[in-house]
Design a protein around this motif. Structure first.
Motif, mmCIF file in Angstrom:
data_model
loop_
_atom_site.group_PDB
_atom_site.id
_atom_site.type_symbol
_atom_site.label_atom_id
_atom_site.label_comp_id
_atom_site.label_asym_id
_atom_site.label_seq_id
_atom_site.Cartn_x
_atom_site.Cartn_y
_atom_site.Cartn_z
ATOM 1 N N VAL A 1 0.855 -1.321 -0.062
ATOM 2 C CA VAL A 1 -0.156 0.017 0.166
ATOM 3 C C VAL A 1 0.780 1.199 -0.081
ATOM 4 O O VAL A 1 2.217 1.096 0.263
ATOM 5 C CB VAL A 1 -1.085 -0.065 1.301
ATOM 6 N N LEU A 2 0.043 2.427 -0.356
ATOM 7 C CA LEU A 2 1.197 3.751 -0.462
ATOM 8 C C LEU A 2 0.601 4.530 0.927
ATOM 9 O O LEU A 2 -0.503 4.831 0.830
ATOM 10 C CB LEU A 2 0.737 4.139 -1.776
ATOM 11 N N HIS A 3 1.716 5.022 1.617
ATOM 12 C CA HIS A 3 1.190 6.194 2.356
ATOM 13 C C HIS A 3 1.881 7.473 2.034
ATOM 14 O O HIS A 3 3.092 7.563 1.751
ATOM 15 C CB HIS A 3 1.836 5.642 4.066
ATOM 16 N N LEU A 4 0.983 8.476 1.953
ATOM 17 C CA LEU A 4 1.414 9.870 1.768
ATOM 18 C C LEU A 4 1.844 10.642 2.894
ATOM 19 O O LEU A 4 1.269 10.431 3.826
ATOM 20 C CB LEU A 4 0.374 10.376 0.900
ATOM 21 N N THR A 5 3.075 11.239 2.495
ATOM 22 C CA THR A 5 3.677 11.998 3.542
ATOM 23 C C THR A 5 4.510 13.074 3.242
ATOM 24 O O THR A 5 5.095 12.821 2.070
ATOM 25 C CB THR A 5 4.511 11.200 4.818
ATOM 26 N N LEU B 1 -4.138 7.585 -4.761
ATOM 27 C CA LEU B 1 -3.103 8.303 -4.144
ATOM 28 C C LEU B 1 -2.944 9.838 -4.468
ATOM 29 O O LEU B 1 -3.313 10.845 -3.858
ATOM 30 C CB LEU B 1 -1.849 7.634 -4.204
ATOM 31 N N LEU B 2 -3.165 9.859 -5.928
ATOM 32 C CA LEU B 2 -3.106 11.422 -6.446
ATOM 33 C C LEU B 2 -4.216 12.003 -6.156
ATOM 34 O O LEU B 2 -4.147 13.198 -6.159
ATOM 35 C CB LEU B 2 -2.781 10.944 -7.989
ATOM 36 N N ALA B 3 -5.405 11.054 -6.314
ATOM 37 C CA ALA B 3 -6.703 11.935 -5.990
ATOM 38 C C ALA B 3 -6.750 12.335 -4.544
ATOM 39 O O ALA B 3 -6.985 13.562 -4.191
ATOM 40 C CB ALA B 3 -7.889 10.791 -6.145
ATOM 41 N N VAL B 4 -6.213 11.591 -3.657
ATOM 42 C CA VAL B 4 -6.109 12.061 -2.245
ATOM 43 C C VAL B 4 -5.091 13.319 -1.932
ATOM 44 O O VAL B 4 -5.541 14.127 -1.449
ATOM 45 C CB VAL B 4 -5.505 10.680 -1.266
ATOM 46 N N ALA B 5 -4.007 13.239 -3.011
ATOM 47 C CA ALA B 5 -2.780 14.501 -2.833
ATOM 48 C C ALA B 5 -3.848 15.612 -3.319
ATOM 49 O O ALA B 5 -3.706 16.632 -2.610
ATOM 50 C CB ALA B 5 -1.998 14.085 -3.598
ATOM 51 N N ASP B 6 -4.556 15.552 -4.325
ATOM 52 C CA ASP B 6 -5.138 16.719 -5.006
ATOM 53 C C ASP B 6 -6.344 17.323 -4.028
ATOM 54 O O ASP B 6 -6.498 18.264 -3.915
ATOM 55 C CB ASP B 6 -5.740 16.291 -6.448
ATOM 56 N N ARG C 1 4.909 14.425 -8.229
ATOM 57 C CA ARG C 1 5.181 15.085 -9.329
ATOM 58 C C ARG C 1 3.786 16.138 -9.468
ATOM 59 O O ARG C 1 2.775 15.473 -9.514
ATOM 60 C CB ARG C 1 5.553 14.548 -10.597
ATOM 61 N N ARG C 2 4.049 17.202 -9.604
ATOM 62 C CA ARG C 2 3.005 18.482 -9.867
ATOM 63 C C ARG C 2 3.170 19.011 -11.049
ATOM 64 O O ARG C 2 4.256 19.422 -11.471
ATOM 65 C CB ARG C 2 2.946 19.467 -8.459
ATOM 66 N N ASP C 3 2.268 19.404 -11.538
ATOM 67 C CA ASP C 3 2.378 20.089 -13.022
ATOM 68 C C ASP C 3 2.334 21.553 -12.422
ATOM 69 O O ASP C 3 2.155 21.904 -11.339
ATOM 70 C CB ASP C 3 1.226 19.896 -13.970
ATOM 71 N N ALA D 1 -1.580 20.466 -10.040
ATOM 72 C CA ALA D 1 -2.205 19.204 -9.675
ATOM 73 C C ALA D 1 -1.041 18.231 -9.661
ATOM 74 O O ALA D 1 0.013 18.423 -10.372
ATOM 75 C CB ALA D 1 -3.005 18.985 -10.861
ATOM 76 N N TYR D 2 -1.384 17.163 -9.050
ATOM 77 C CA TYR D 2 -0.397 16.076 -8.754
ATOM 78 C C TYR D 2 -0.613 14.763 -10.039
ATOM 79 O O TYR D 2 -1.762 14.563 -10.305
ATOM 80 C CB TYR D 2 -0.762 15.168 -7.518
#
Length: 263
Positions: free
Chosen positions: A4-8, A40-45, A107-109, A113-114
């Motif tokens: 799984v992926l944990h964002l930090t 994960l990217l949706a969570v980051a956004d 990476r973000r644009d 956006a992630y």
């Protein structure tokens, strides 16, 4: 169980000791994680759109965690872009550092956006480079102590600044421009093509181009100057990565950076 992926935040990961925790462990009883990169990217956004610090995704082997991992629905709902009914892995305890089997750099644009969670290559790892919004990998290496207040700039700037910038095979630097003059200096690796696109409202392909590289006999230039306010983009000319230094004067600030959307 799957990884799984944990964002930090990158700084939080670097400062972590034997265990990785998060505020949610105290407030909700578990550490949040995501089942895959798109989620994960949706969570980051949704939750980290305003974050200034670089973010990373820790790849966690759930078989090494020790604590219970429950797959549960998001409350009150999953973030935009994630299908209803998606289950999220919740780690009911700290994540042991030994359970982290990899790190992916978000990476973000240019518009915030992630867009990806990427593994660093060997050169980016050795030089501690991070994803750049224009593409490629970079690290700021120098900002002059002296400052100026250039006319037309939103604030004071150092007289000059420098970064390391890396493009791997297949990577590109998107069309972008900055207010200041910029000097590209080839450092190592293969040659790259630096194309200029004028100073209009949008880039005009087909302008002057340089082959930056280490072989003058092959027509390579060791350095090239991009005039202030000029659109530019770059890509490697071979399958080899290309490492350059970019020196900007007056010094760079992201407030001076402009890019165009593709398509």
């Amino acid at each position: 169980m799957p990884d799984v992926l944990h964002l930090t935040a990158l700084d939080h990961w670097r400062a972590a000791g034997a265990e990785i925790t998060a505020p949610s462990l105290a407030t909700e009883g578990f550490v949040h994680a995501s089942p895959d990169v798109p989620t994960l990217l949706a969570v980051a956004d949704r939750f980290y759109a305003g974050a200034d610090a670089p973010q990373v995704a820790l790849v966690v082997d759930t078989d090494r965690v020790g604590a219970e991992v429950r797959w549960e629905a998001a409350v009150p709902a999953p973030p935009p872009g994630v299908p209803e009914g998606t289950l999220f892995p919740h780690v009911y305890g700290p994540i042991p550092r030994a359970a982290v089997t990899g790190v992916r750099y978000l990476r973000r644009d240019p518009w915030g956006a992630y867009t990806a969670a990427e593994e660093r290559g060997a050169t980016a790892e050795a030089l501690d480079l991070l994803p750049h919004p224009e593409g490629g990998w970079y690290r700021s290496t120098w900002r002059a102590a002296a400052t100026v207040r250039p006319e037309g700039y939103p604030g004071p700037r150092p007289t000059a600044s420098a970064v390391l910038f890396l493009l791997g095979a297949g990577e590109e630097s998107r069309w972008h421009r900055v207010r200041s003059e910029e000097v590209w200096l080839h450092q190592r690796g293969g040659p790259l093509r630096l194309e200029l696109g004028g100073t209009g409202a949008r880039p005009a392909p087909g302008g002057p181009a340089y082959a930056l590289g280490a072989d003058p006999a092959a027509g390579h230039a060791p350095q090239a100057v991009v005039p202030a306010g000029t659109w530019q983009r770059a890509r490697p000319l071979t399958a080899a990565e290309a490492l350059v230094s970019c020196v900007v004067s007056p010094g760079f600030d992201f407030a001076d950076f402009e890019a165009v959307r593709e398509g």
